[in-house]
Write a protein that holds these residues in place. Structure first.
Motif, mmCIF file in Angstrom:
data_model
loop_
_atom_site.group_PDB
_atom_site.id
_atom_site.type_symbol
_atom_site.label_atom_id
_atom_site.label_comp_id
_atom_site.label_asym_id
_atom_site.label_seq_id
_atom_site.Cartn_x
_atom_site.Cartn_y
_atom_site.Cartn_z
ATOM 1 N N ARG A 58 0.834 -1.194 0.000
ATOM 2 C CA ARG A 58 0.000 0.000 0.000
ATOM 3 C C ARG A 58 0.885 1.268 0.000
ATOM 4 O O ARG A 58 0.623 2.232 -0.698
ATOM 5 N N GLY A 59 1.947 1.187 0.806
ATOM 6 C CA GLY A 59 2.858 2.337 0.900
ATOM 7 C C GLY A 59 3.463 2.679 -0.453
ATOM 8 O O GLY A 59 3.500 3.847 -0.851
ATOM 9 N N ASP A 60 3.895 1.628 -1.176
ATOM 10 C CA ASP A 60 4.467 1.851 -2.510
ATOM 11 C C ASP A 60 3.483 2.576 -3.408
ATOM 12 O O ASP A 60 3.823 3.549 -4.088
ATOM 13 N N GLN A 61 2.244 2.065 -3.364
ATOM 14 C CA GLN A 61 1.217 2.639 -4.237
ATOM 15 C C GLN A 61 0.974 4.118 -3.890
ATOM 16 O O GLN A 61 0.899 4.971 -4.772
ATOM 17 N N MET A 62 0.877 4.364 -2.599
ATOM 18 C CA MET A 62 0.619 5.738 -2.154
ATOM 19 C C MET A 62 1.734 6.669 -2.587
ATOM 20 O O MET A 62 1.501 7.782 -3.043
ATOM 21 N N ARG A 63 2.952 6.205 -2.415
ATOM 22 C CA ARG A 63 4.096 7.041 -2.758
ATOM 23 C C ARG A 63 4.046 7.404 -4.234
ATOM 24 O O ARG A 63 4.204 8.556 -4.611
ATOM 25 N N ARG A 64 3.774 6.387 -5.065
ATOM 26 C CA ARG A 64 3.724 6.657 -6.508
ATOM 27 C C ARG A 64 2.622 7.653 -6.837
ATOM 28 O O ARG A 64 2.799 8.571 -7.636
ATOM 29 N N ASP A 65 1.498 7.463 -6.161
ATOM 30 C CA ASP A 65 0.352 8.352 -6.383
ATOM 31 C C ASP A 65 0.703 9.800 -6.051
ATOM 32 O O ASP A 65 0.427 10.718 -6.821
ATOM 33 N N ILE A 66 1.317 9.969 -4.896
ATOM 34 C CA ILE A 66 1.667 11.321 -4.450
ATOM 35 C C ILE A 66 2.657 11.947 -5.420
ATOM 36 O O ILE A 66 2.495 13.092 -5.854
ATOM 37 N N GLU A 67 3.655 11.143 -5.794
ATOM 38 C CA GLU A 67 4.681 11.681 -6.698
ATOM 39 C C GLU A 67 4.062 12.137 -8.010
ATOM 40 O O GLU A 67 4.384 13.209 -8.527
ATOM 41 N N LYS A 68 3.151 11.291 -8.509
ATOM 42 C CA LYS A 68 2.521 11.627 -9.787
ATOM 43 C C LYS A 68 1.757 12.940 -9.674
ATOM 44 O O LYS A 68 1.879 13.830 -10.517
ATOM 45 N N GLN A 69 0.987 13.059 -8.604
ATOM 46 C CA GLN A 69 0.164 14.257 -8.457
ATOM 47 C C GLN A 69 1.022 15.506 -8.287
ATOM 48 O O GLN A 69 0.704 16.562 -8.831
ATOM 49 N N LEU A 70 2.101 15.374 -7.502
ATOM 50 C CA LEU A 70 2.974 16.539 -7.306
ATOM 51 C C LEU A 70 3.514 17.017 -8.647
ATOM 52 O O LEU A 70 3.609 18.209 -8.908
ATOM 53 N N TYR A 71 3.855 16.044 -9.532
ATOM 54 C CA TYR A 71 4.423 16.449 -10.815
ATOM 55 C C TYR A 71 3.365 16.968 -11.761
ATOM 56 O O TYR A 71 3.566 18.001 -12.421
ATOM 57 N N ILE A 72 2.223 16.262 -11.832
ATOM 58 C CA ILE A 72 1.193 16.698 -12.786
ATOM 59 C C ILE A 72 0.703 18.098 -12.440
ATOM 60 O O ILE A 72 0.525 18.949 -13.305
ATOM 61 N N LYS A 73 0.504 18.357 -11.162
ATOM 62 C CA LYS A 73 -0.058 19.655 -10.780
ATOM 63 C C LYS A 73 1.022 20.686 -10.474
ATOM 64 O O LYS A 73 0.711 21.775 -10.004
ATOM 65 N N THR A 74 2.264 20.336 -10.760
ATOM 66 C CA THR A 74 3.418 21.212 -10.455
ATOM 67 C C THR A 74 3.273 21.904 -9.104
ATOM 68 O O THR A 74 3.414 23.105 -8.980
#
Lengths: 216, 494
Positions: A58-74
């Motif tokens: 779950r942690g892996d998934q969350m981390r990826r999710d957060i990273e993606k959002q931080l980049y997409i939304k700058t």
């Protein structure tokens, strides 16, 4: 920058908190697992292994999710790189908790009675250091003045765990009733548990620098 | 010909937009806190609003320094300023449009023999020095409470991020407004006395003065500069100015905007005057120097490490070098424009104590009949320009120097005939019937002084009389008079 984005931002804020919860939970499971292994409660130990594996996933998934959002939304463009590195390092901590329990499961080491207490103590120091780094990370995100306090505790617990591990290894290698091979196996366990605290301290060092960078 | 002559001002506006937009939005865009498109849109919009709504104050100060009175001259003044900015930018010298235009106006004054108003000049130069200092002060005053707030409010990194974004956008909008209000005078100020525009009323509610129409054109040129070229300038962060964190950038931009606002707001100046404080001089200042001042202010607050004192030295020397450089370029190019291209770069202003003026000068406050004896030998003598006339007055009136500017106004020769064609050429929709009637009655008359026409009009019709307690009407009357004289006197109708 509408209200929608504001809501999402609160969403990421919550995800960050949840992710840190996972790390801290994994460390608690790790301590319980070690305790159960020493107490020979195999079934309960297996349950903890399952739990920690699920959490790691779950942690892996969350981390990826957060990273993606931080980049997409700058978001936080200035400290984005730092936050991403922090998340990855925290994830490594989570991984090492899981890996450690699996090592117990795989190798089934024969732990002499005399080192049980010390092993428990060592595990709990490593867990304390993880707890302290999780609190530091939360304080970092909230720009809280308690940050320095928590960061300091990480190093404290790392020193403590170093002391215990050195003491344990000294004791083990001075025993005559164990084969060298057995000694080497025990040393490996001790070193890897104390390495968790070392890693936590590495994260703390990076985090202090991020915090300085974040000051105006 | 008008568009051709305005082109140099528009070019100056374009380069101002390309360069100075980065002061306002540079860090925000370079750090990707604000998208370039958003920044450019907000910047353009607020530059235009600032220029049209409150660009007049700083432009008046430039007008007092030297009223360029021929279109070709105004063209060359703006072009020399633009050239100076361009050349000094290429030479990597910190340069400001404000300093270039002041130098260019002085160049025109020297060429045309007009007087440079030393009071205005010293006011302008003092403001230049005050600008970075005040900006540093504002930056420190803003930085302390904001740093305290961030330290003591446990704001989440993402909340702070969102607040900073909004802060950067708002301070950028404010900065663009102030930039437009303060710096439009550099771009269009020299054209104000010469452009043959008159009031335009839209939807019967909004009236735009000629000045505002010019400022609108100039600010559109600035906006074009922002959209076409400023991105490159914004992205080259780190050249000259220190790289800032977004929060520090917010403080710096806000301090810069406050300074520019201070030096362009008529309302603020009036308020200060009303409560007994001295008026603020409304002067075009340098946006870049305000930014550098703010950065240095924060640097000093943090202990003075990492401040590039060379940059500061460069700024101080540019207060002197830029105007001189621009003045020289302007003087030389005016010479070429006049003698090689046969363009009229200035309308020579002659002075003479005519019988009409002779009677008037003793009415000047501080003057008395003894003045007639002192000035007896220059009665009816024609002086070719302001400098010689002023010298003559100074020689004869050593004790009454304070009356000289008023005497010069009265003695200024502005000879023109009110012709039928000239009256036909007036836009009848701008002047009302009563005003037009008074003008028509003057057909065929010749005036030697501009003030005489105003007097005659005021005597013959109530519509041309100043109303003691109606400031709006009086301001409009002045604009109409200027339009009237400009039209009647234009060479086509003489």
């Amino acid at each position: 920058m509408s209200l929608g984005i504001l809501k999402k931002r609160i969403g990421i804020q919550k995800q960050l908190d949840d992710f840190l919860d996972q790390v801290s939970e994994a460390s608690l499971l790790f301590r319980q697992g070690v305790d159960m292994f020493i107490g020979d409660r195999t079934e309960a130990f297996d349950e903890k292994i399952e739990q920690v594996t699920a959490i790691e996933h779950r942690g892996d998934q969350m981390r990826r999710d957060i990273e993606k959002q931080l980049y997409i939304k700058t978001l936080i463009p200035e400290s984005r790189g730092d936050v991403l590195q922090l998340l990855e390092r925290m994830d490594t901590l989570l991984d090492s908790c899981k890996a450690m329990l699996w090592q117990f499961k795989i190798e089934q080491p024969d732990l002499p009675e005399e080192i049980h207490d010390d092993l428990n103590e060592l595990a709990s120091y490593s867990v304390e250091s993880i707890e302290a780094i999780v609190r530091s990370a939360r304080a970092f995100f909230r720009t809280s003045p308690e940050f320095a306090d928590h960061i300091h505790k990480v190093s404290y617990w790392e020193t403590e765990s170093d002391k215990v591990s050195t003491r344990m290894m000294m004791a083990i290698y001075r025993r005559d009733d164990l084969s060298l091979c057995h000694k080497a196996q025990l040393k490996d366990f001790i070193r890897r548990i104390s390495q968790i605290a070392d890693r936590a301290e590495d994260v703390a060092d990076r985090l202090s620098i991020y915090a300085i960078k974040r000051m105006l | 010909m008008l568009p051709v002559f305005l082109s140099s001002g528009l070019f100056l506006g374009w380069s101002l937009g390309a360069n100075d937009a980065s002061n306002v939005f540079g860090t925000a865009v370079a750090s990707r806190m604000v998208k370039f498109r958003t920044a450019a849109l907000v910047c353009s919009l607020f530059v235009i609003i600032g220029a049209v709504a409150s660009g007049a104050g700083a432009s008046h100060t430039l007008g007092k320094l030297g009223a360029v009175n021929a279109l070709a001259g105004a063209f060359m003044v703006a072009l020399s300023a633009a050239l100076t900015v361009y050349l000094m930018t290429v030479a990597r010298y910190p340069v400001s449009t404000s300093q270039a235009i002041v130098g260019a106006i002085i160049g025109w004054n020297l060429f045309s023999g007009s007087l440079t108003d030393t009071a205005s000049l010293s006011k302008i130069v003092t403001t230049w020095i005050a600008c970075p200092a005040l900006s540093a002060l504002f930056a420190v005053a803003l930085y302390l409470p904001i740093a305290l707030m961030i330290r003591h409010l446990p704001l989440h990194i993402l909340t702070l991020d969102s607040m900073t974004r909004w802060g950067l956008l708002l301070s950028g909008a404010f900065g663009s407004y102030s930039l437009g209000a303060n710096n439009i005078a550099n771009v269009m100020g020299v054209f104000v006395p010469v452009a043959p525009f008159h009031d335009i009323t839209l939807f019967e509610r909004f009236t735009f003065s000629p000045e505002q129409q010019l400022f609108f054109l100039g600010s559109v040129a600035i906006a074009v500069g922002v959209f076409t070229y400023s991105k490159r300038v914004m992205m080259t962060v780190g050249s000259g100015i220190v790289r800032l964190t977004p929060v520090a950038a917010f403080v710096v931009v806000t301090a810069h905007s406050l300074v520019l606002f201070t030096f362009s707001s008529q309302a603020l100046s009036n308020t200060l005057h009303a409560i007994g404080l001295p008026r603020i001089p409304l002067v075009p200042v340098s946006s870049s120097q305000a930014i550098v001042g703010a950065v240095i202010g924060i640097g000093l607050l943090k202990g003075g490490g990492g401040i590039r004192w060379r940059t500061l030295g460069g700024i101080a020397s540019s207060w002197v070098t830029t105007p001189i450089f621009a003045a020289v370029i302007c003087f030389v190019s005016l010479f070429f424009l006049q003698n090689v291209f046969n363009q009229k770069t200035y309308r020579p202003i002659e002075y003479e104590l005519t019988p009409l003026a002779w009677e008037r000068i003793i009415l000047v406050p501080g003057a008395d009949t003894s003045m007639h004896e002192q000035l007896d030998d220059i009665w009816l003598e024609r002086f070719p320009n302001a400098q010689t006339f002023r010298q003559a007055l100074l020689d004869r009136l050593p004790t009454a120097a304070s009356t000289i500017p008023a005497i010069m106004d009265i003695a200024e020769i502005d000879r023109f005939r009110v012709t039928e064609e000239g009256i036909e050429g007036i836009d009848a929709s701008y002047l009302n019937e009563e005003e037009m009637q008074a003008v028509r009655e003057l057909a065929g008359q010749v005036f030697t002084h501009r003030w005489r026409l105003e007097e005659v009009l005021a005597e013959s019709s109530a519509a041309w009389r100043a109303r003691p307690d109606d400031a709006v009407f009086n301001a409009e009357r002045r604009r109409k008079l200027k339009y009237l004289v400009d039209t009647l006197r234009s060479p086509a109708f003489q």
